[in-house]
Design an enzyme around this catalytic site. Structure first.
Site, PDB file in Angstrom:
ATOM      1  N   CYS A  37      27.266 -42.005   7.837  1.00 47.14           N
ATOM      2  CA  CYS A  37      27.177 -41.045   8.945  1.00 47.14           C
ATOM      3  C   CYS A  37      25.803 -41.110   9.607  1.00 47.14           C
ATOM      4  CB  CYS A  37      27.425 -39.622   8.465  1.00 47.14           C
ATOM      5  SG  CYS A  37      29.012 -39.411   7.679  1.00 47.14           S
ATOM      6  N   CYS A 106      22.176 -31.960  12.469  1.00 44.38           N
ATOM      7  CA  CYS A 106      20.952 -32.183  11.680  1.00 44.38           C
ATOM      8  C   CYS A 106      20.499 -30.877  11.039  1.00 44.38           C
ATOM      9  CB  CYS A 106      19.821 -32.713  12.557  1.00 44.38           C
ATOM     10  SG  CYS A 106      20.180 -34.298  13.319  1.00 44.38           S
TER      11      CYS A 106
END
Lengths: 130, 411
Positions: A37, A106
């Site tokens: 990812c 994030c």
């Protein structure tokens, strides 16, 4: 892509980069994300007898925003109790770093990393007292 | 010749994306904006004649670069995307009664792939040939894919991401033998490596000015006139310019620029091939001498001189680009693209997603100096070392942990 000044600052001068002894009883380690990812965060906490996070370290594989999110997370949790650290929300990180929508994952990862590290510490503590 | 200095920051190392206009090209173009502004289609006065003359000179220059039998075989377009569209759609429509099958490869530029996908919605059948680990089409697989209904083969000369050169000569032979038209998107290779439509047996060739030190917004399509005579259904209607295959007032300054750029590339080819190959090898060698776990993407030998595509294991591409602020490079990482998908080209050559995220493309060209390459190499070494110190994957790898053995928490 334009980064905020804060992201650039954390990227250029990462806070609390490094590793703690993951075998120590007072250290909790969280590793979240996946290489395919494009981001993996390792966050560690060292907790004292009063349940206060004395030290935290991180290492991150990921984009600048991922590095900044985890760097900021360590900065925030040092000095906090484990309960308070668990209350940090990804949206706090988004606001502080002015992350664009495409980088919200994030901040989610950083929140998950804090939780994973604290849970690992709590698990060790439980096993010890059991 | 080249003074060995760093001209400007950030250092431009993205020559597969675009190139600066060569000053000789610009000088050739300038009079055609102001003094000689005529419409090349105006037959009744000096202004028109002058413009037409300039366009015909450019046609000869491009024909010479491609080794075309006649300048008439060159059509001017707005760029290679249009050239690719015109070649593929034009053939598909014109030869529809002969068949509906097209063969291409999985690593073509989107201007080819998306055009083929569009044709699939219109009843055409498209075979997308896989490529090997270096990005090359297998010629026997291509031969096996041919059917009675195959009307067109479209394979690129060199890949824009990984620089791999395709076996065009061999494909040209097969196409000729089977009587199938062969289109080649030569944007990244022409002017950089030897290429000749006769020797390579190509019937249609797309090129772009801005990839060879000419201006943006202009390109050409070579359309063979003999053995066989290729016919195209026009895609832009209105006036019948360019042998009726591409209407629209000609972009005279742009075409003059393309012509001059073609002439220069032709003249400088062998000299630049040698110089740029040496720079690329120097960059690769310096980096790999100092850093471990660096992988070359694309073919080690069969690649265009100006392309170096590397994967730096354990560090993510966007963070590399961020660390390399004073270098203008590009990445195959998902994070730098609008789509959030890692490069389909790297995927096609079997680069795992975790390594695709770590890839950087260095594009070297006419203006690159040795000083710039040395600076770039050192910046790369510093940045990768710093990011590896930051990387939990690097730490695990150093501890001897097999990253594939770990249960990752995908999110």
């Amino acid at each position: 892509m334009a980064y905020s000044k804060k992201v650039l600052d954390h990227f250029d001068n990462p806070r609390n980069m490094g590793s703690l002894d993951k075998t120590a009883q007072d250290v909790g380690t969280g590793v979240v994300g996946a290489p395919e990812c494009g981001d993996v965060m390792k966050l560690q906490v060292k907790v004292n007898d009063n349940g206060i996070i004395e030290d935290a370290k991180f290492k991150t594989f990921g984009c600048g925003s991922a590095i900044a999110s985890s760097s900021l997370a360590t900065e925030w949790i040092i000095g906090k109790s484990v309960e308070d650290a668990m209350k940090i929300k990804n949206t706090d990180i988004v606001n502080e770093l002015a992350l664009p929508p495409i980088k919200i994952h994030c901040s989610v990862l950083a929140e998950d990393a804090i939780k994973a590290a604290v849970r690992d510490y709590l698990k060790k503590k439980e096993q010890k007292s059991a | 010749m080249k003074n060995n200095t760093i001209k400007k920051f950030p250092i431009y190392l993205d020559y597969q994306a675009t190139t600066p206009v060569d000053s000789r090209v610009l000088d050739a173009m300038l009079p055609y904006f102001t003094e000689h502004f005529g419409n090349a289609a105006s037959r009744s006065h000096e202004y028109g004649w002058r413009a037409e003359e300039a366009v015909e000179v450019a046609r000869e220059q491009v024909a010479a670069l491609l080794g075309a039998a006649a300048p008439k075989e060159i059509l001017f377009t707005s760029g290679a995307t249009e050239s690719n569209n015109l070649a593929i759609l034009g053939v598909a429509e014109m030869y529809r009664d002969k068949g509906n099958h097209i063969i291409t490869s999985t690593v073509e530029h989107k201007a080819v792939l998306d055009t083929c996908k569009y044709l699939e919605t219109k009843g055409f059948e498209v075979t997308y040939l896989p490529v090997d680990q270096f990005g090359r089409v297998n010629v026997s697989e291509l031969r096996a894919a041919i059917k009675d209904s195959t009307i067109l083969i479209s394979v690129m000369l060199a890949n824009n991401e990984i620089g791999t050169i395709q076996p065009i000569r061999e494909i040209g032979k097969i196409a000729k033998e089977k009587g199938i038209l062969f289109h080649c998107d030569a944007v990244q290779g022409v002017g950089k490596i030897p290429f000749n439509v006769e020797e390579f047996g190509v019937d249609l060739v797309s090129i772009s000015a801005h990839k060879m030190y000419g201006p943006k917004g202009v390109g050409a399509l070579y359309v063979r006139r003999k053995n066989p005579r290729v016919r195209l259904a026009e895609q832009i209607h209105g006036g019948g310019h360019e042998r009726g295959m591409r209407s629209g007032t000609l972009n005279v300054p742009g075409i003059v620029g393309l012509g001059k750029a073609a002439e220069l590339s032709n003249q400088l080819l062998s000299e630049e091939f040698e110089r740029i190959t040496a720079l690329r090898d120097r960059l690769f060698k310096t980096i790999t001498t100092k850093l471990s776990d660096v992988y070359l993407n694309g073919h080690p030998a069969e690649r265009i001189p100006g392309n170096l595509n590397l994967s730096f294991a354990y560090v993510e591409g966007e963070s590399i680009i961020m660390g390399l602020k004073d270098l203008a490079v590009s990445s195959g990482s998902a994070c730098t693209s609008a789509s959030l998908e890692p490069s389909y080209v790297l995927k096609a050559i079997g680069v795992g997603e975790e390594l695709a995220h770590t890839s950087i493309r260095f594009g070297i060209g006419r203006q690159t100096t040795e000083a710039e390459i040395d600076y770039a190499a050192n910046r790369v070494i510093e940045t990768i070392s710093k990011l590896r110190d930051l990387s939990p994957l690097w730490e695990m790898a150093q501890e001897g942990i097999d990253l594939k053995s770990i249960q990752w928490t995908a999110h």
